[in-house]
Scaffold this motif. Structure first.
Motif, PDB file in Angstrom:
ATOM      1  N   GLU A  16      -2.884  20.949   1.672  1.00 35.40           N
ATOM      2  CA  GLU A  16      -1.578  20.578   1.302  1.00 35.40           C
ATOM      3  C   GLU A  16      -1.077  18.657   2.132  1.00 35.40           C
ATOM      4  OE1 GLU A  16       2.917  22.506   2.221  1.00 35.40           O
ATOM      5  OE2 GLU A  16       0.912  22.420   3.349  1.00 35.40           O
ATOM      6  N   ARG A  17      -1.052  18.263   1.023  1.00 32.56           N
ATOM      7  CA  ARG A  17      -0.666  16.809   0.816  1.00 32.56           C
ATOM      8  C   ARG A  17       0.546  16.302   0.605  1.00 32.56           C
ATOM      9  NH1 ARG A  17      -3.447  15.711  -4.558  1.00 32.56           N
ATOM     10  NH2 ARG A  17      -1.644  16.942  -5.424  1.00 32.56           N
ATOM     11  N   LYS A  18       1.312  15.716   1.565  1.00 33.40           N
ATOM     12  CA  LYS A  18       1.941  14.822   2.268  1.00 33.40           C
ATOM     13  C   LYS A  18       2.255  13.343   1.941  1.00 33.40           C
ATOM     14  CE  LYS A  18       2.809  17.786   6.233  1.00 33.40           C
ATOM     15  NZ  LYS A  18       1.400  18.667   6.681  1.00 33.40           N
ATOM     16  N   GLN A 230      11.457  12.106  -0.740  1.00 38.03           N
ATOM     17  CA  GLN A 230      11.694  13.760  -0.029  1.00 38.03           C
ATOM     18  C   GLN A 230      11.160  15.180  -0.771  1.00 38.03           C
ATOM     19  OE1 GLN A 230      15.997  12.825  -0.411  1.00 38.03           O
ATOM     20  NE2 GLN A 230      16.534  11.097   1.247  1.00 38.03           N
ATOM     21  N   PRO A 231      11.059  15.316   0.522  1.00 39.91           N
ATOM     22  CA  PRO A 231      10.300  17.012   0.720  1.00 39.91           C
ATOM     23  C   PRO A 231      11.303  18.056  -0.815  1.00 39.91           C
ATOM     24  CG  PRO A 231      10.752  17.091   2.449  1.00 39.91           C
ATOM     25  CD  PRO A 231      10.735  15.533   2.076  1.00 39.91           C
ATOM     26  N   LYS A 232      11.044  18.790  -1.481  1.00 40.06           N
ATOM     27  CA  LYS A 232      12.188  19.047  -2.712  1.00 40.06           C
ATOM     28  C   LYS A 232      12.302  20.640  -1.378  1.00 40.06           C
ATOM     29  CE  LYS A 232      12.754  20.641  -6.758  1.00 40.06           C
ATOM     30  NZ  LYS A 232      12.987  20.090  -8.498  1.00 40.06           N
ATOM     31  N   LYS A 235      11.338  26.459  -2.094  1.00 41.67           N
ATOM     32  CA  LYS A 235      11.839  28.495  -3.231  1.00 41.67           C
ATOM     33  C   LYS A 235      11.784  29.223  -2.101  1.00 41.67           C
ATOM     34  CE  LYS A 235      11.160  29.561  -7.594  1.00 41.67           C
ATOM     35  NZ  LYS A 235      12.239  29.602  -8.357  1.00 41.67           N
ATOM     36  N   SER A 236      12.545  30.098  -1.761  1.00 48.27           N
ATOM     37  CA  SER A 236      12.564  30.794  -0.611  1.00 48.27           C
ATOM     38  C   SER A 236      12.451  32.648  -1.944  1.00 48.27           C
ATOM     39  CB  SER A 236      13.913  31.538  -0.106  1.00 48.27           C
ATOM     40  OG  SER A 236      14.307  31.414  -1.620  1.00 48.27           O
ATOM     41  N   ALA A 237      11.398  33.346  -0.930  1.00 46.12           N
ATOM     42  CA  ALA A 237      11.252  34.523  -1.928  1.00 46.12           C
ATOM     43  C   ALA A 237      12.089  35.820  -2.054  1.00 46.12           C
ATOM     44  CB  ALA A 237      10.150  35.477  -0.934  1.00 46.12           C
ATOM     45  N   GLY A 238      12.081  36.321  -3.853  1.00 46.48           N
ATOM     46  CA  GLY A 238      12.774  36.838  -3.796  1.00 46.48           C
ATOM     47  C   GLY A 238      13.211  37.882  -3.896  1.00 46.48           C
ATOM     48  N   GLU A 239      13.065  39.518  -4.358  1.00 47.35           N
ATOM     49  CA  GLU A 239      12.461  40.894  -3.923  1.00 47.35           C
ATOM     50  C   GLU A 239      11.357  41.245  -4.895  1.00 47.35           C
ATOM     51  OE1 GLU A 239      14.535  44.318  -5.871  1.00 47.35           O
ATOM     52  OE2 GLU A 239      15.519  43.107  -6.807  1.00 47.35           O
ATOM     53  N   LYS A 240      11.157  41.961  -3.553  1.00 52.49           N
ATOM     54  CA  LYS A 240       9.090  42.315  -4.011  1.00 52.49           C
ATOM     55  C   LYS A 240       9.599  44.001  -3.808  1.00 52.49           C
ATOM     56  CE  LYS A 240       5.990  41.773  -0.745  1.00 52.49           C
ATOM     57  NZ  LYS A 240       5.054  41.032  -0.298  1.00 52.49           N
ATOM     58  N   PHE A 254      15.050  43.035 -15.219  1.00 49.11           N
ATOM     59  CA  PHE A 254      15.045  41.599 -13.807  1.00 49.11           C
ATOM     60  C   PHE A 254      15.445  40.698 -15.146  1.00 49.11           C
ATOM     61  CE2 PHE A 254      13.605  37.716 -11.934  1.00 49.11           C
ATOM     62  CZ  PHE A 254      14.519  37.171 -11.102  1.00 49.11           C
TER      63      PHE A 254
END
Lengths: 261, 318
Positions: A16-18, A230-232, A235-240, A254
């Motif tokens: 992972e790059r920062k 700034q890091p964006k 995204k949070s996980a939706g329905e699984k 959906f």
């Protein structure tokens, strides 16, 4: 044939790059560093041209901090003959234009180069124009994104492949050629090659040694500056759901609810 | 108001859409001046479209030179000297980046590369989307006439008519130290939309299992009018050609809808697609990291789920 290969140490794309929050620059200490894959292809292309043209020599040129020596060693163990490493604290923060200027100066210290090879685009900055910028500074032609390279006496022909199509380009030497992903499969260094690399000459140059004005590179010479980074928000996980024979129908439902189909 | 130079990207007598995006972006910095470099007779086919999209001035630089990209660099460098533009805008294509980089070196300009937006005011600044959208960075130019390449698709075209006044520009003779074009062949794209421009992308990963089974990915893509993508694992396994690779070492896509089939979602891949508006994932492994960013995920066999989804899509299309 006197061949120069430009190489670069980059953060491993599998880690992972920062961006550093303080100056908006790539945080190079946060990730593992490797010789950029595309550079290995450039080294391979240089070695193939060397093998086809007796009496050729391959010189690796890089700029960067001390740990760039790892990238140099890799290229030497593949079979390059010698290396020049431009390293100076004042280079930190160099932008694309000053990097190109510095590289052109260093290439100028290699006596009578015929061909400069480079990767078409590094995986970190992804500027995609450094080889062409270096060529413009050296006053020589740029043949970029090569899928195939043919050197014939005093001229070079390249099959250039981009998203827009294929162009066959030709130019008199000396010239700069950048290679694309599909040019070749780079060789693995042999044990013999790794041992031999330890004895190959590496010249270390400071800015003063290379005749570069410290005011033209690094943060001091930067023609643009990052004002914020700034890091964006992730995204949070939706329905699984677990497929119970109706997974496709559930996706369709959906997509309909989102007005996507 | 000061001029903003826009290099016109054209193919076979037509202006590319990315040029209209440049003209729209240019208006936030000053008066757009389109710069047409091409063979004699090129500009007359392009000028109406350029004026309709906001070009106040059209510089016509027609030449028989066959050296590669150098006429564009020469013409822009001369215009930077004579017109003192606020900025020079070029599309962030392979050719555009090369022209822009060389121009910046010659004119001593800041080079703001692959930006997704520009802003004027106190100097020129630009927005970068870094590492596949994981970071947003703002940068400002510290020089006059910065050279900016704009990522295609980043700006929505807003057509506003401009005067489109043509002005002839003399093209200097070739220096003889350029590369010469021997031949060109455009890439035949087929019927599917271009990967980076598509509004829907269906991608397959290692889970697809073979080159032949990629037909399942293609089938769903065609039902949705989508482009086909592939993860690095699938490309490295020889399932699909490299030009369709989505990820850190491939293409970056940002469609309305991204459907990932049999893709685990390593950072390598996520960096190329995580800015997609809606993400759907199908994977056998319930722990696959792709589910962390998916708006809707199905844990299951893609060979069951994808054909069923394709059928549902076809039904709704009637």
């Amino acid at each position: 044939m006197n061949i120069v290969v430009l190489v670069k140490q980059v953060p491993d794309t599998y880690s992972e790059r920062k961006l550093d929050a303080s100056d908006g620059r790539l945080d190079r200490d946060a990730t593992d560093a490797v010789l950029d894959e595309i550079n290995e292809r450039a080294v391979e292309a240089a070695l193939q041209i060397k093998e086809a043209n007796g009496g050729s020599e391959v010189t690796v040129v890089t700029m960067g901090p001390d740990r760039a020596t790892e990238a140099i060693r890799k290229a030497l163990s593949m079979g390059a003959d010698k290396a020049v490493h431009l390293t100076d604290g004042a280079l930190a923060g160099s932008d694309a234009v000053s990097t190109a200027k510095a590289l052109a100066k260093v290439i100028g210290t290699v006596d009578g180069f015929d061909l400069v090879l480079a990767g078409n685009e590094a995986s970190d900055g992804r500027g995609g124009a450094t080889p062409a910028m270096v060529a413009d500074l050296l006053g020589v032609p740029a043949l970029t994104h090569a899928r195939e390279i043919t050197v014939d006496g005093s001229s070079v022909t390249v099959r250039r492949e981009t998203d827009d199509g294929v162009t066959v380009l030709t130019a008199e030497l000396p010239a700069v050629v950048s290679v694309g992903e599909k040019i070749n499969e780079p060789r693995y260094p042999s044990f013999k090659g790794i041992m031999a690399a330890k004895k190959k000459p590496v010249t270390t140059l400071s800015l003063a040694d290379a005749g570069i004005d410290a005011g033209e590179v690094g943060s001091a010479g930067a023609l643009s500056s990052v004002t914020s980074a700034q890091p964006k928000p992730p995204k949070s996980a939706g329905e699984k759901v677990i497929d119970e024979g109706d997974g496709g129908q559930k996706i369709a439902a959906f997509l309909v609810s989102q007005k996507l189909i | 108001m000061a001029e903003v130079l826009v290099l016109v990207d054209h193919v076979e007598g037509e202006v590319k859409k990315s040029t209209f995006e440049l003209l729209t972006a240019a208006r936030s910095l000053g008066e757009p001046s389109a710069v047409v470099v091409g063979a004699p007779g090129t500009a007359q086919k392009l000028s109406a479209a350029l004026a309709a999209n906001g070009a106040e001035k059209i510089y016509v630089a027609e030449t028989d030179r066959t050296d590669f990209l150098t006429p564009q660099v020469d013409v822009l460098a001369a215009l930077v000297g004579s017109a003192s533009p606020t900025a020079v805008l070029v599309s962030a294509s392979a050719d555009g980046k090369e022209i822009a980089g060389r121009l910046a070196v010659r004119t001593g300009s800041a080079w703001l590369n692959d930006v997704i937006g520009v802003a004027g005011g106190d100097g020129v600044s630009a927005t970068h989307s870094v590492f596949g959208g994981a970071f947003i960075a703002e940068a400002k130019s510290n020089t006059e006439h910065p050279v900016i390449t704009l990522r295609p698709g980043a700006v929505d075209v807003e057509a506003t008519a401009g005067a489109g006044t043509e002005q002839q520009v003399e093209v200097p003779a070739a220096s003889g130290r350029g590369a010469t074009v021997q031949s060109t062949e455009p890439i035949v794209g087929g019927d599917r939309p271009e990967l980076t421009e598509a509004s829907v992308v269906v991608s397959g990963g290692r889970g697809v299992g073979s080159a032949d089974d990629f037909a399942v990915v293609e089938g769903l893509a065609d039902a949705l009018g989508a482009a086909v993508g592939a993860s690095r694992a699938a490309v490295d396994s020889g399932y699909y050609p490299h030009q369709f690779q989505v990820g850190q070492t491939g293409k970056t896509v940002s469609p309305q809808l991204y459907i990932a089939l049999g893709i685990s979602g390593a950072i390598q891949h996520r960096a190329g697609m995580q800015t997609s508006k809606t993400i759907i994932a199908v994977n056998k492994d319930a722990e696959a990291p792709i589910f962390e960013i998916a708006d809707f995920g199905v844990v299951g066999d893609l060979f069951q789920v994808a054909p069923q989804l394709k059928e549902e899509v076809a039904k709704r299309k009637g």
